[in-house]
Scaffold this active site. Structure first.
Site, PDB file in Angstrom:
ATOM      1  N   ASP A 463      10.148  -6.812   5.936  1.00 33.10           N
ATOM      2  CA  ASP A 463       9.311  -6.178   4.928  1.00 33.10           C
ATOM      3  C   ASP A 463       9.714  -4.703   4.853  1.00 33.10           C
ATOM      4  OD1 ASP A 463       7.142  -5.696   3.158  1.00 33.10           O
ATOM      5  OD2 ASP A 463       5.946  -4.997   4.843  1.00 33.10           O
ATOM      6  N   THR A 465       7.387  -1.828   3.252  1.00 29.28           N
ATOM      7  CA  THR A 465       6.243  -0.947   3.430  1.00 29.28           C
ATOM      8  C   THR A 465       5.538  -1.233   4.754  1.00 29.28           C
ATOM      9  OG1 THR A 465       5.931  -0.860   1.037  1.00 29.28           O
ATOM     10  CG2 THR A 465       4.087  -0.139   2.418  1.00 29.28           C
ATOM     11  N   GLU A 574      -5.033   4.585  -1.887  1.00 30.64           N
ATOM     12  CA  GLU A 574      -6.280   5.165  -2.368  1.00 30.64           C
ATOM     13  C   GLU A 574      -6.678   6.390  -1.550  1.00 30.64           C
ATOM     14  OE1 GLU A 574      -9.393   2.317  -2.586  1.00 30.64           O
ATOM     15  OE2 GLU A 574      -8.838   1.711  -4.612  1.00 30.64           O
ATOM     16  N   LYS A 638      -6.350   2.900 -13.379  1.00 28.74           N
ATOM     17  CA  LYS A 638      -5.078   3.211 -12.727  1.00 28.74           C
ATOM     18  C   LYS A 638      -4.421   1.895 -12.341  1.00 28.74           C
ATOM     19  CE  LYS A 638      -6.654   3.547  -7.928  1.00 28.74           C
ATOM     20  NZ  LYS A 638      -6.822   4.389  -6.746  1.00 28.74           N
ATOM     21  N   THR A 753      10.571  -7.049  -0.348  1.00 27.60           N
ATOM     22  CA  THR A 753       9.514  -6.082  -0.603  1.00 27.60           C
ATOM     23  C   THR A 753       8.834  -6.352  -1.930  1.00 27.60           C
ATOM     24  OG1 THR A 753       9.037  -3.721  -0.908  1.00 27.60           O
ATOM     25  CG2 THR A 753      11.212  -4.487  -1.607  1.00 27.60           C
ATOM     26  N   GLY A 754       7.607  -5.912  -2.038  1.00 28.53           N
ATOM     27  CA  GLY A 754       6.880  -6.000  -3.298  1.00 28.53           C
ATOM     28  C   GLY A 754       7.073  -4.788  -4.174  1.00 28.53           C
ATOM     29  N   ARG A 857       9.915  -6.961  -5.679  1.00 31.19           N
ATOM     30  CA  ARG A 857       8.782  -7.560  -6.398  1.00 31.19           C
ATOM     31  C   ARG A 857       8.549  -9.011  -5.996  1.00 31.19           C
ATOM     32  NH1 ARG A 857       5.629  -3.600  -8.247  1.00 31.19           N
ATOM     33  NH2 ARG A 857       6.395  -2.518 -10.103  1.00 31.19           N
ATOM     34  N   ASN A 886       0.433 -10.077   4.086  1.00 32.58           N
ATOM     35  CA  ASN A 886       1.369 -10.706   3.152  1.00 32.58           C
ATOM     36  C   ASN A 886       2.687 -11.104   3.818  1.00 32.58           C
ATOM     37  OD1 ASN A 886       2.033  -8.011   3.567  1.00 32.58           O
ATOM     38  ND2 ASN A 886       2.988  -7.800   1.568  1.00 32.58           N
TER      39      ASN A 886
END
Length: 1182
Positions: A463, A465, A574, A638, A753-754, A857, A886
């Site tokens: 992964d 992140t 956030e 957002k 990765t996303g 993605r 995930n």
């Protein structure tokens, strides 16, 4: 569209295959699980409270069913009436049990589990056969001892572990909780709580069961909980009581009602139910239930009703560990055990056939032969004595041979492997080089049975992140109203600002400082009425308000007079945005379910929160509807740019939209995570329409999630763009060096990765995953046919590059494009059309020719699908590493799963085989400990086969000289103790502590890791060479004493003792020859085992009941005894010694070369580079 990194464009080659032009994509913040608020007011609604539904959409994955819960599929819970709740069904009590055994079930269940090992069944059959009088070769007790010893050791270990679980269960079940009994809250043990009872939880208490929230100390019914015991996440989460129940006081008001909820299930993020109270039917969702193990925080008290207890709670249903995995060595070892079994059968067949021939040849002499005697002459008439006919005698001879030669399959190998793995795990855990000071976490070994697999990894799936990066988001820059306040680069000189406000007379500063742009800060402070200033104010207002952050005031340890404002949220993105807004003067200081208070440059402003549409995977955005102090109602949104630009009104401010798109591309190429911010004003009619639809959707019993998504899509449209934010997720320390070392070791690193493609490529360059010399093949497609064409083109290009490379090697010419490796970059949309169909094979062929694969993605299940793609088509070992929920499916799919103890909870750690604090620890884990573990375990398995085979062959040669009668010269107890006491300890100690190479050289020369990938320590060739050496050594051990004592009157027990001692000394000297690094422990283990064998043999011969009474003492007094021992050791080991010397001198491998460098490196400075053998593709595993 060329999406190469502009920074590296001049030196890298890139081939892009795309089906259509695609808009830029951003990485959305993780889906927060906040809850929509309940109350609010609007200027034309007066003071009438507006009831808004509980948490709107659950995430799509866990959305409510589209049909109402039927009575058959529902659980009926009567509030404050446990008797009626349990009347129809006897629900589980709240007592839990994690222990596996009880006093009654321990012995049968433990034995059943242990006998899942086929070898144990084999030894049980041998022990049973030996109990038959016709087959009794050894004493009945001696034949059972080895198996009993192994079973006992394992049983004691299992019993101790289960006793600890029993103690933990007892402590948990006897904790106290406040339960409503006779209209008063009384203390009650957790194990006695029943479904339907009303429970009161106080601040910092842990919940004893899953309960639906009824009321809290907050007037709006909000409660804050921490789920660290459930999923490892330390951030606070909000839960809500329904408006209809928050005003009820259990001690005074009669609470009654009915909850119809779904049956117990493992989904900790989903809950579907409805509640009937005071004639009203209310819908319940995940925001209305608090699960067992959660802790109540920042809330004085909360009251709820128990709906799931004990083993039916979601925490207990999810308490199962990671799937069981078997190491490759252990699986491969089974084929050798089968080969040994066949060899054993062959030996037994030889003996039984020879016995048949001998019986036929001597059938006329059997009646009176002294050592056979078929006839029994004591009676009046001779009778057959222990003779059952020729066929039966042959069968008995075969079975007796199996009993005598049983240790050909080493029973002690299994327990030795377990002990070695425990020792190896201890050394890995205690390795200070894998200790993470930042998180105060040591390396964790959660699966002991695959330690050696760490030395054979070929593919690493990572992964990005939180694994390659820190997942500690830091606000870097922003684009506001079309102006880029970063100048196209990450600022390192901007000042760090922490503005302060006064709360209750005390100065409060944000806990985290943020770099600010002076120009943007000046605009945010400006009070002008210009359009630019207004949009900048709205931009930072959106950052402060459009989230589910919970502000907490904590002590400032550096300044006792001041306080710190900490922002608790489920998403690091956030939190970073909220701290950024505070740095620019928009500090969120209070949040309730109905309003928020933001200090805007010293002026407190209250905003009514009418509703919140949380992030979901369909919309990829979140929104909040605010009632502003000036009376207007606005929606702030957002989200990811791919979803935001589809709802932004491009007819307004085209230049701003175009400029923002360019800024987003710039931020992505710098490796930053981006979000787009937008807003619009709502008219009175629009607000009323939205409010009516939102309330109806929030209270819907069926299809709630879909209805809420539709409401959100209707209000999130025709937005005015405010700007974009850019957050940096910095690389972890040592990541570039770690990836470079792994690639040098011949390990292929794939990143899944996303994030958007540009961000992933930028991180790829900074982490040295991508290099200037690589040729990039990029595949972005949006249809199956397009994917097919792209893959075909990419395969053709890959073959062309390989042909050019081979040609350049032959001709001596070179170019970067020809010599450089290939990197494949593919997005998740393309993978949708590739995975699970015929295109998988083409993708694998293409990926196998690439040095690096970068998937952008991708969804969690796609990550697991990519790992499965490689596992199904190759036998190479795979490793997956990640830090979040995930990544769980990917971690469990791989042969070895590694979890990072990061910022996203402990789901990955709990599902992993190994856990650590930093990605860089993967280098010492694989290159050092993985190498050591594989080399040691491979040698230990071969040594165990050799050690037992030598002993069996000595017994076999003796059987050929004893008329095939299977009588043994070696004491039966020595035969049984041989594998358990005489020779077991040295091999275990060596397999734990010996090091073929130092840590320094293993890290200095990563190519040495290729020995494990090529299976150099354990393979079929080594096995058969070892067996041939075994035959020679057994011949020497047997025949040297035979010839030495041929003309003597030595008795059988004496020569048997000589053979016993000779074999034990021989196998220990054999082991000593292979030890690389001697220490005092090895000396004690090896020489101590030899001494212990002498002592045991003397003790056994001191018992008059045994045949060999005092035999050892007679033979040890002769010089020939010691000469024989010396001659046996020299003659047996000399061929092996000569072969090793010649092999290492003429055809040394990488490890031997490195050992020579290590051995003589301290004597002279070795300036020349050590040339390693090329890391070739290892042979296929069969």
């Amino acid at each position: 569209m060329d999406s190469s990194n502009p920074i590296e464009r001049s030196s890298s080659s890139e081939i892009s295959f795309k089906s259509a032009s695609r808009s830029l994509s951003s990485n959305p913040s993780r889906a927060s699980r906040g809850n929509s608020v309940r109350t609010g007011s609007f200027h034309d609604l007066g003071s009438r409270p507006v009831r808004l539904g509980s948490r709107g959409g659950d995430s799509e994955m866990f959305s409510a069913s589209q049909k109402e819960i039927s009575d058959e599929d529902a659980r009926l819970v009567y509030l404050n009436d446990p008797a009626k709740s349990n009347e129809r069904f006897e629900f589980a009590g709240n007592s839990i049990r994690t222990a596996k055994y009880s006093i009654i079930s321990f012995i049968p269940r433990n034995l059943f589990e242990q006998f899942h090992r086929v070898a144990y069944i084999y030894f049980l059959i041998i022990a049973v056969l030996n109990q038959l009088p016709q087959l009794a070769v050894f004493g009945r007790g001696a034949s059972i001892l080895p198996l009993a010893f192994v079973l006992l050791v394992t049983a004691v270990k299992d019993a101790y572990e289960d006793w600890r679980r029993h103690m933990s269960d007892r402590i948990e079940n006897n904790r106290w909780a406040w339960v409503l009994v006779n209209d008063q809250f009384q203390q009650k043990k957790w194990k006695d709580i029943q479904i339907g009872e009303i429970i009161k939880i106080k601040a910092d208490d842990t919940l004893p069961c899953d309960m639906v929230l009824l009321s809290t100390s907050d007037s709006t019914g909000v409660a804050y909980v921490q789920t660290i015991n459930l999923d490892g996440e330390s951030n606070l989460k909000t839960r809500y009581a329904k408006q209809e129940t928050i005003s009820n006081i259990p001690e005074k008001d009669k609470i009654s009602g009915l909850i119809k909820c779904e049956k117990p299930n493992r989904n900790i993020y989903g809950f579907q139910a409805n509640m009937e109270v005071d004639g009203k039917r209310l819908s319940l969702g995940p925001s209305n239930i608090i699960l067992r193990g959660c802790e109540l925080k920042n809330t004085a008290w909360a009251i709820g009703v128990a709906v799931y207890c004990g083993r039916e709670t979601k925490a207990m249903l999810n308490s199962s560990g990671a799937p069981s995995k078997r190491s490759w060595l252990e699986s491969r070892m089974n084929s050798e055990i089968i080969a040994l079994s066949v060899f054993l059968i062959a030996l037994c067949t030889v003996v039984s056939v020879c016995a048949a021939v001998w019986l036929r040849r001597n059938r006329d002499e059997l009646d009176t032969m002294p050592f056979y005697r078929r006839k029994y002459f004591r009676g009046s008439e001779p009778e057959n004595y222990n003779y059952y006919g020729l066929v039966a005698e042959i069968l008995f001879t075969f079975l007796m041979s199996v009993i005598v030669f049983q240790i050909m399959i080493p029973i002690s190998l299994y327990i030795s492997m377990e002990l070695v793995r425990v020792g190896q795990a201890y050394l890995m855990i205690r390795d200070t080089q894998m200790y993470d000071e930042a998180s105060n976490s040591r390396f964790q070994c959660r699966a002991l049975n695959i330690n050696e697999d760490l030395g054979q990894i070929k593919y690493v799936f990572s992964d990005k992140t939180g694994t390659l990066t820190e997942n500690k988001m830091e606000f870097q820059c922003a684009s506001a109203w079309g102006v880029d306040y970063s100048d196209g680069k990450i600022s390192t000189q901007n000042q760090q600002v922490r503005c302060s406000v006064k709360v209750d007379g005390r100065i409060v500063r944000p806990k985290m400082s943020v770099k600010v742009d002076p120009q943007l800060l000046e605009l945010s402070r400006s009070g002008g009425d210009s359009e630019e200033v207004k949009h900048v104010h709205d931009f930072f207002l959106a950052l402060a308000a459009c989230n589910t952050i919970v502000p907490l005031i904590i002590d400032d340890k550096s300044d006792p007079t001041a306080k710190l404002m900490d922002y608790q949220g489920e998403s690091p993105d956030e939190q970073a945005l909220a701290f950024a807004a505070a740095a620019y003067g928009f500090m969120l200081i209070e949040r309730t379910s109905g309003h928020i208070i933001i200090d805007i440059h010293g002026e407190r402003q209250r905003f009514n929160v009418f509703g919140l549409h949380e992030f979901d995977s369909d919309r990829k955005r979140m929104s909040v509807i605010l009632g502003c102090p000036d009376g207007t109602v606005r929606v702030f949104v957002k989200g990811a740019d791919t979803s935001m630009f589809s709802v932004i009104d491009r007819s307004l401010n085209k230049n701003v939209v175009r400029a923002t798109e360019g800024h987003l591309h710039t931020y992505s190429t710098l490796g930053l995570r981006t979000l787009v911010i937008g807003m619009r004003d709502l008219s009175d009619s629009e607000f009323e329409d939205w409010h009516f639809s939102f309330e109806a959707a929030s209270t819907a019993v069926i299809g709630r999630a879909a209805l809420l998504r539709k409401v959100a899509s209707n209000v999130e449209r025709n937005l005015t763009i405010l700007g974009a934010s850019a957050i940096e997720d910095k690389l972890q320390q040592g990541v570039p060096e770690a990836i470079e070392s792994l690639r040098t070791a011949g390990i292929k690193v794939w990143v899944l990765t996303g994030d958007k493609q540009e961000t992933a490529i930028s991180i790829g360059y900074s982490s040295k995953l991508l290099t200037n010399k690589m040729t990039q093949i990029i595949i972005n497609s949006n249809s199956r046919e397009s994917c097919r064409r792209c893959l075909e083109d990419a395969l053709a290009m890959s073959k062309k590059l390989r042909a050019v490379s081979e040609t350049s090697d032959n001709t001596g010419t070179s170019s970067d494009a020809a010599r450089g490796p290939v990197a494949l970059i593919i997005d998740g949309t393309s993978l949708v059309y590739i995975l699970d169909n015929e295109l998988e094979e083409q993708l694998f062929q293409l990926a196998s020719t690439c040095s690096v694969v970068l998937c952008c993605r991708v969804a969690p299940l796609q990550k697991a699908g990519i790992v499965a793609l490689v596992k199904k088509r190759t036998s190479e070992m795979t490793l997956s590493i990640g830090d979040g929920a995930n990544d769980v499916s990917m971690i469990q799919m791989a042969d070895v799963g590694v979890g990072i103890s990061g910022q996203e909870g402990r789901q990955a750690v709990m599902a992993s085989d190994f856990a650590m604090g930093q990605f860089r620890f993967l280098v010492p884990l694989l290159l050092v400990h993985g190498h050591w573990n594989y080399q040691r375990m491979g040698y230990m398995i071969l040594y165990n086969f050799y050690r037992n085979a030598v002993f069996v062959f000595v017994l076999f040669w003796y059987a050929l000289f004893a008329c095939f009668t299977l009588t043994t010269a070696i004491n039966e107890w020595s035969s049984m103790l041989y594998s358990i006491i005489y020779t077991s300890l040295p091999t275990i100690v060596v397999a734990i502590l010996d090091k073929d190479l130092s840590r320094r050289n293993l890290l200095r020369y990563p190519q040495l890791y290729g020995a494990g990938q090529r299976q150099e320590a354990y393979n079929r060739k080594l096995f058969w060479v070892t067996m041939l050496d075994t035959v020679w050594q057994s011949v020497v051990v047997f025949f040297v004493p035979i010839f030495a004592y041929w003309a003597s009157t030595i008795d059988v027990p004496s020569i048997g003792d000589l053979w016993t001692l000779a074999v034990v000394i021989l196998v220990n000297f054999h082991l000593a020859m292979d030890i690389i690094r001697w220490n005092w422990i090895f000396h004690v283990a090896i020489w101590g085992s030899i001494v212990a064998t002498f002592i045991c043999v003397m003790i056994l011969d001191a018992f008059p009941m045994f045949v060999g009474y005092w035999a050892i003492f007679h033979i040890m007094g002769e010089v020939s005894f010691w000469v024989c021992l010396l001659g046996i050791i020299i003659a047996a080991l000399l061929p092996r010694f000569v072969a090793k010397v010649l092999y290492q001198h003429f055809t040394p491998d990488d490890l031997q070369i490195a050992r020579e460098v290590e051995k003589f490196g301290h004597q002279r400075d070795i300036a020349a580079e050590v040339e390693m053998n090329p890391i070739m593709e290892p042979p296929p595993r069969r």
